[in-house]
Design a protein around this motif. Structure first.
Motif, PDB file in Angstrom:
ATOM      1  N   LEU A 291       0.760  -1.287   0.090  1.00 43.90           N
ATOM      2  CA  LEU A 291       0.064   0.016   0.054  1.00 43.90           C
ATOM      3  C   LEU A 291       0.796   1.139  -0.061  1.00 43.90           C
ATOM      4  N   ALA A 292       1.921   1.236   0.754  1.00 43.93           N
ATOM      5  CA  ALA A 292       2.844   2.482   0.885  1.00 43.93           C
ATOM      6  C   ALA A 292       3.519   2.621  -0.471  1.00 43.93           C
ATOM      7  N   ALA A 293       3.727   1.518  -1.425  1.00 37.93           N
ATOM      8  CA  ALA A 293       4.507   1.757  -2.389  1.00 37.93           C
ATOM      9  C   ALA A 293       3.642   1.719  -3.708  1.00 37.93           C
ATOM     10  N   TYR A 294       2.113   1.878  -3.431  1.00 38.22           N
ATOM     11  CA  TYR A 294       1.377   1.684  -4.445  1.00 38.22           C
ATOM     12  C   TYR A 294       1.542   2.917  -5.489  1.00 38.22           C
ATOM     13  N   GLN A 295       1.402   4.283  -5.171  1.00 38.50           N
ATOM     14  CA  GLN A 295       1.456   5.452  -6.012  1.00 38.50           C
ATOM     15  C   GLN A 295       2.861   5.348  -6.831  1.00 38.50           C
ATOM     16  N   HIS A 296       3.947   4.901  -6.224  1.00 38.49           N
ATOM     17  CA  HIS A 296       4.868   4.815  -6.843  1.00 38.49           C
ATOM     18  C   HIS A 296       4.750   3.800  -8.212  1.00 38.49           C
ATOM     19  N   LEU A 297       4.369   2.538  -7.774  1.00 40.26           N
ATOM     20  CA  LEU A 297       4.278   1.705  -8.695  1.00 40.26           C
ATOM     21  C   LEU A 297       3.108   1.715  -9.742  1.00 40.26           C
ATOM     22  N   ARG A 298       2.061   2.562  -9.516  1.00 37.53           N
ATOM     23  CA  ARG A 298       1.034   3.056 -10.288  1.00 37.53           C
ATOM     24  C   ARG A 298       1.782   3.861 -11.427  1.00 37.53           C
ATOM     25  N   ARG A 299       2.471   4.923 -10.963  1.00 43.26           N
ATOM     26  CA  ARG A 299       2.840   5.857 -12.027  1.00 43.26           C
ATOM     27  C   ARG A 299       4.010   5.271 -12.686  1.00 43.26           C
ATOM     28  N   THR A 300       4.915   4.170 -12.573  1.00 42.58           N
ATOM     29  CA  THR A 300       5.879   3.538 -13.367  1.00 42.58           C
ATOM     30  C   THR A 300       5.146   2.283 -14.018  1.00 42.58           C
ATOM     31  N   ARG A 301       4.105   1.957 -13.597  1.00 44.69           N
ATOM     32  CA  ARG A 301       3.414   0.523 -14.306  1.00 44.69           C
ATOM     33  C   ARG A 301       4.307  -0.373 -13.819  1.00 44.69           C
ATOM     34  N   GLY A 302       4.390  -0.466 -12.640  1.00 45.47           N
ATOM     35  CA  GLY A 302       5.556  -1.483 -11.966  1.00 45.47           C
ATOM     36  C   GLY A 302       5.007  -2.713 -11.597  1.00 45.47           C
ATOM     37  N   SER A 303       5.756  -3.460 -10.685  1.00 46.46           N
ATOM     38  CA  SER A 303       5.308  -4.981 -10.618  1.00 46.46           C
ATOM     39  C   SER A 303       5.677  -5.062  -8.908  1.00 46.46           C
ATOM     40  N   ILE A 304       4.933  -6.159  -8.279  1.00 47.04           N
ATOM     41  CA  ILE A 304       5.106  -6.441  -7.187  1.00 47.04           C
ATOM     42  C   ILE A 304       5.491  -8.165  -7.313  1.00 47.04           C
ATOM     43  N   VAL A 305       6.237  -8.401  -6.538  1.00 44.75           N
ATOM     44  CA  VAL A 305       6.797 -10.007  -6.268  1.00 44.75           C
ATOM     45  C   VAL A 305       6.592 -10.386  -4.792  1.00 44.75           C
ATOM     46  N   MET A 306       5.447 -11.175  -4.542  1.00 47.03           N
ATOM     47  CA  MET A 306       5.469 -11.613  -3.014  1.00 47.03           C
ATOM     48  C   MET A 306       6.230 -12.882  -3.096  1.00 47.03           C
ATOM     49  N   ILE A 307       6.982 -13.080  -1.717  1.00 43.53           N
ATOM     50  CA  ILE A 307       7.687 -14.224  -1.783  1.00 43.53           C
ATOM     51  C   ILE A 307       6.901 -15.153  -0.837  1.00 43.53           C
ATOM     52  N   GLY A 308       6.346 -16.303  -1.552  1.00 41.70           N
ATOM     53  CA  GLY A 308       5.330 -17.076  -0.674  1.00 41.70           C
ATOM     54  C   GLY A 308       6.014 -18.236  -0.221  1.00 41.70           C
ATOM     55  N   SER A 309       5.249 -19.554  -0.014  1.00 42.22           N
ATOM     56  CA  SER A 309       6.097 -20.547   0.611  1.00 42.22           C
ATOM     57  C   SER A 309       5.253 -21.997   0.237  1.00 42.22           C
ATOM     58  N   VAL A 310       5.731 -22.993  -0.134  1.00 43.62           N
ATOM     59  CA  VAL A 310       5.051 -24.173  -0.205  1.00 43.62           C
ATOM     60  C   VAL A 310       4.210 -24.429   1.249  1.00 43.62           C
ATOM     61  N   SER A 311       4.762 -23.748   2.117  1.00 42.90           N
ATOM     62  CA  SER A 311       4.005 -24.174   3.653  1.00 42.90           C
ATOM     63  C   SER A 311       2.622 -23.572   3.543  1.00 42.90           C
ATOM     64  N   GLY A 312       2.354 -22.787   2.482  1.00 46.50           N
ATOM     65  CA  GLY A 312       0.821 -22.054   2.301  1.00 46.50           C
ATOM     66  C   GLY A 312       0.082 -22.966   1.828  1.00 46.50           C
ATOM     67  N   GLY A 313       0.289 -24.217   1.335  1.00 42.66           N
ATOM     68  CA  GLY A 313      -0.468 -25.167   0.341  1.00 42.66           C
ATOM     69  C   GLY A 313      -0.575 -26.556   0.888  1.00 42.66           C
ATOM     70  N   ARG A 314       0.107 -26.786   1.977  1.00 37.56           N
ATOM     71  CA  ARG A 314       0.229 -28.107   2.726  1.00 37.56           C
ATOM     72  C   ARG A 314       0.163 -27.862   4.277  1.00 37.56           C
ATOM     73  N   PRO A 315      -0.121 -28.831   4.981  1.00 34.87           N
ATOM     74  CA  PRO A 315       0.048 -28.784   6.520  1.00 34.87           C
ATOM     75  C   PRO A 315       1.562 -28.305   6.704  1.00 34.87           C
ATOM     76  N   SER A 316       1.578 -27.375   7.945  1.00 29.64           N
ATOM     77  CA  SER A 316       2.852 -26.896   8.263  1.00 29.64           C
ATOM     78  C   SER A 316       2.950 -27.171   9.668  1.00 29.64           C
ATOM     79  N   PRO A 317       2.971 -28.101  10.150  1.00 25.82           N
ATOM     80  CA  PRO A 317       3.006 -28.449  11.622  1.00 25.82           C
ATOM     81  C   PRO A 317       4.347 -27.870  12.217  1.00 25.82           C
ATOM     82  N   GLY A 318       4.513 -27.176  13.480  1.00 28.48           N
ATOM     83  CA  GLY A 318       5.587 -26.371  13.958  1.00 28.48           C
ATOM     84  C   GLY A 318       5.528 -25.032  13.402  1.00 28.48           C
ATOM     85  N   THR A 319       4.958 -24.756  12.440  1.00 32.15           N
ATOM     86  CA  THR A 319       5.115 -23.382  11.641  1.00 32.15           C
ATOM     87  C   THR A 319       3.722 -23.075  11.204  1.00 32.15           C
TER      88      THR A 319
END
Length: 250
Positions: free
Chosen positions: A110-138
């Motif tokens: 959200l803080a970067a949005y206006q910059h990225l909108r002006r430059t027609r930029g890009s966001i890359v989220m760093i996700g994890s395989v833990s988000g798609g399967r059981p993650s016991p302990g985490t």
């Protein structure tokens, strides 16, 4: 990639491990890279500017982006979690994990949005395989990463066509902290054998994928999740089954 030359790239948590690999990859592609973290890197990264920032501090994040003249790419990499079974820790500790891995990327985007909108930029989220399967302990970490993918898909629709938003779904990576997760050299090797490609990812592998998603080569890719996990995890039942599954020759 030439179309990233002189673009301004902000990488959160970009001082070590995966984040450092991402920062190096963008610097090698000719971008002007700013790495944000609470502490500076132990070893300075060539071609990478360091800026102290706690991405959980919304006011500090807002001030940081307000002071920058331009941002073309935001990589939301800051995150992580210690091993912590759900019943062994107070709810507040799990909430902090979700704050770092889900709320902070929202605040930063959200803080970067206006910059990225002006430059027609890009966001890359760093996700994890833990988000798609059981993650016991985490478990809180896995839940946050699942939410991060959902956030990225919604963000990609709301902010199109000016801003592209994608997620890298990252598997196991060999970093300076590998021993904390997988044990000694033999433990790391044993874990690597469970990956179809036969090895853990290197931070540079994740960096190369992030550069691709931010580049013009991915100009028609938004709202996507790119798996960077070496083929995934070998199903446990294949080793547990007591029947031999042969390969039919044709």
């Amino acid at each position: 990639m030439d179309n990233l030359r002189d673009r301004v790239v902000v990488v959160t948590g970009g001082t070590r491990g995966v984040g450092a690999g991402i920062a190096r990859a963008f610097a090698d592609a000719g971008a002007q890279v700013v790495s944000c973290a609470r502490r500076p890197p132990e070893v300075p990264l060539d071609g990478v500017e360091f800026a102290p920032l706690d991405v959980r501090d919304a006011a500090a994040v807002g001030d940081f982006f307000a002071a920058r003249p331009r941002v073309d790419v935001l990589v939301n990499n800051a995150g992580g979690a210690p091993y912590r079974p759900l019943a062994d820790a107070a709810p507040e500790r799990h909430a902090r994990v979700i704050e770092l891995n889900l709320t902070a990327p929202l605040i930063t985007s959200l803080a970067a949005y206006q910059h990225l909108r002006r430059t027609r930029g890009s966001i890359v989220m760093i996700g994890s395989v833990s988000g798609g399967r059981p993650s016991p302990g985490t478990a809180a970490y896995g839940a946050a990463k699942a939410g991060l993918e959902s956030l990225a898909r919604s963000m990609a629709v709301e902010w199109a066509p000016q801003v592209r938003v994608n997620t890298l779904v990252v598997g196991m990576v060999r970093t300076e902290s590998s021993a904390l997760h997988y044990g000694d050299t033999d433990g790391v090797a044993a874990v690597a054998r469970t990956v179809p490609l036969g090895r853990l990812a290197e931070p540079a592998d994740v960096g190369a994928a992030a550069v691709f998603l931010a580049s013009g080569a991915a100009a028609y890719i938004s709202g996507a999740s790119l798996l960077v996990h070496g083929g995934g995890e070998r199903p446990v039942f294949l080793d547990a089954a007591n029947v031999h599954v042969g390969r039919r020759e044709t």
